[in-house]
Design a protein around this motif. Structure first.
Motif, short mmCIF file in Angstrom:
data_model
loop_
_atom_site.label_atom_id
_atom_site.label_comp_id
_atom_site.label_asym_id
_atom_site.label_seq_id
_atom_site.Cartn_x
_atom_site.Cartn_y
_atom_site.Cartn_z
N ARG A 1 0.82 -1.22 0.00
CA ARG A 1 0.00 0.00 0.00
C ARG A 1 0.85 1.27 0.00
O ARG A 1 0.33 2.36 0.22
CB ARG A 1 -0.94 -0.01 1.21
N ARG B 1 -15.78 -4.27 8.96
CA ARG B 1 -15.16 -4.63 7.69
C ARG B 1 -13.64 -4.48 7.78
O ARG B 1 -13.14 -3.48 8.27
CB ARG B 1 -15.68 -3.75 6.54
N PRO C 1 -11.18 -5.09 4.71
CA PRO C 1 -10.88 -5.53 3.33
C PRO C 1 -9.38 -5.57 3.07
O PRO C 1 -8.78 -4.60 2.57
CB PRO C 1 -11.59 -4.50 2.47
N GLN D 1 -7.73 -7.27 0.86
CA GLN D 1 -7.35 -7.39 -0.54
C GLN D 1 -7.55 -6.10 -1.33
O GLN D 1 -7.17 -6.03 -2.50
CB GLN D 1 -8.17 -8.52 -1.20
N THR D 2 -8.16 -5.09 -0.72
CA THR D 2 -8.41 -3.83 -1.40
C THR D 2 -7.23 -2.88 -1.17
O THR D 2 -6.94 -2.49 -0.03
CB THR D 2 -9.70 -3.18 -0.88
N ILE D 3 -6.54 -2.52 -2.26
CA ILE D 3 -5.34 -1.70 -2.13
C ILE D 3 -5.67 -0.28 -1.70
O ILE D 3 -4.93 0.35 -0.94
CB ILE D 3 -4.56 -1.68 -3.46
N ARG D 4 -6.80 0.25 -2.17
CA ARG D 4 -7.13 1.64 -1.84
C ARG D 4 -7.66 1.78 -0.41
O ARG D 4 -7.87 2.91 0.06
CB ARG D 4 -8.18 2.17 -2.82
N ALA D 5 -7.88 0.66 0.29
CA ALA D 5 -8.33 0.72 1.68
C ALA D 5 -7.15 1.04 2.59
O ALA D 5 -6.10 0.38 2.51
CB ALA D 5 -8.98 -0.59 2.07
N GLU E 1 -11.36 4.43 3.35
CA GLU E 1 -11.17 3.96 1.99
C GLU E 1 -11.10 5.16 1.05
O GLU E 1 -11.96 6.03 1.07
CB GLU E 1 -12.32 3.04 1.57
#
Length: 319
Positions: A112, A284, A286, A288-292, A318
């Motif tokens: 990230r 939550r 997340p 796997q979510t890069i923008r998180a 996010e």
């Protein structure tokens, strides 16, 4: 000592930490444990005095034994007789590694970088001097944490250091300490920052470089995983149930307006004979979510039952 006798001892300590290895060697009933104990103790002493490594982060990554020559002797008997004695010898190789320079948080946060995360150390060095710069940063962080731990005024044992940013220039080293409870360190002694600067300069022998330390307060301290991990570690040292400690930490995180948290504890939890992994998630997370924007930390705590590992993921926002 034969290679077979040494090998059955080395198979039990390969891949274990330095402190755990010493405990195992003291409790094992084999005669080969004592010379191996002296060898590992000497290797750790060399790593500490010659390379400046911390014994708490040393791990045995390689332990091998090879057969050597056999010493032949004659045992005298009565009436001028004798019988041969064969004493096998061996070569033992022990390699120790400092795992503090290879923390798993680097992997978690590196994906990230340049999106939601930034570097905690900003400096430039030639490839041959890069390892020295990493060890210097590690010494600075350990020196600051040890000083804060000795001078803090809090009963729960939470140091309150979220992160330490280091910026190096040619003639200046700027250190920014992000703390959740800075008053616990500064209150009562306004000259503690100057004393901390002198301790760091004395530890690293800075002569031609100026050192500047500033403390920045975090508005919501329990929204940072490092401070939360220290809180859980303090509860586990006091023999509080791990579920109560995790639930209390989740309640403190909810007050910091986070969107989700996941806490994982591994080891001999509550003193059980078999090690296991327990985790609790709230909201939550997340991964796997890069923008998180997810803050992560891994923390080791020493209890009377052994070493426990704590991992915390906090979903902040996010983008």
């Amino acid at each position: 000592m034969s290679a077979h006798k040494a090998r059955r001892v080395l198979d039990q300590i390969r891949g274990r930490s330095y402190q755990e290895t010493l405990m195992i060697l003291e409790l094992m009933p084999y005669r080969a444990c004592y010379p191996i104990f002296k060898l590992i103790y000497s290797a750790a002493a060399n790593a500490k005095h010659n390379m400046g490594l911390n014994e708490e982060y040393l791990v045995i990554i390689k332990a091998t034994v090879n057969e050597d020559t056999t010493v032949k002797k004659l045992k005298p008997r009565a009436r001028g007789r004798s019988y041969p004695i064969k004493r096998p010898t061996c070569h033992i190789t022990i390699v120790l590694k400092d795992i503090s320079l290879y923390e798993e948080s680097v992997v978690e946060n590196s994906i990230r970088l340049a999106t939601t995360q930034g570097h905690h150390s900003l400096w430039f060095a030639q490839p041959k001097n890069y390892s020295k710069g990493l060890q210097e940063d590690q010494k600075i962080r350990e020196c600051i944490k040890n000083y804060v731990q000795k001078n803090m005024r809090i009963s729960s044992g939470v140091e309150g250091i979220a992160r330490i940013e280091i910026q190096k220039r040619i003639d200046l080293i700027q250190i920014i300490i992000h703390m959740g409870f800075p008053k616990l360190l500064v209150e009562g002694k306004p000259r503690r920052i100057e004393e901390l600067q002198m301790n760091v300069q004395k530890e690293l022998n800075y002569v031609n470089r100026k050192l500047n330390i500033t403390i920045t307060r975090i508005t919501k301290p329990y929204g940072h995983p490092n401070i939360l991990a220290e809180f859980i570690a303090g509860q586990l040292r006091n023999r509080v149930s791990f579920r109560k400690a995790i639930k209390k930490a989740i309640e403190l995180t909810e007050q910091a307006d986070t969107k989700g948290i996941q806490v994982q504890i591994a080891g001999r939890i509550d003193g059980k004979e078999i090690a296991r992994v327990e985790w609790i998630r709230e909201g939550r997370v997340p991964l796997q979510t890069i923008r998180a924007k997810i803050d992560y930390c891994s923390y080791r705590v020493r209890t009377i039952y052994g070493v426990l590992g704590i991992k915390i993921w906090i979903f902040v926002d996010e983008e």
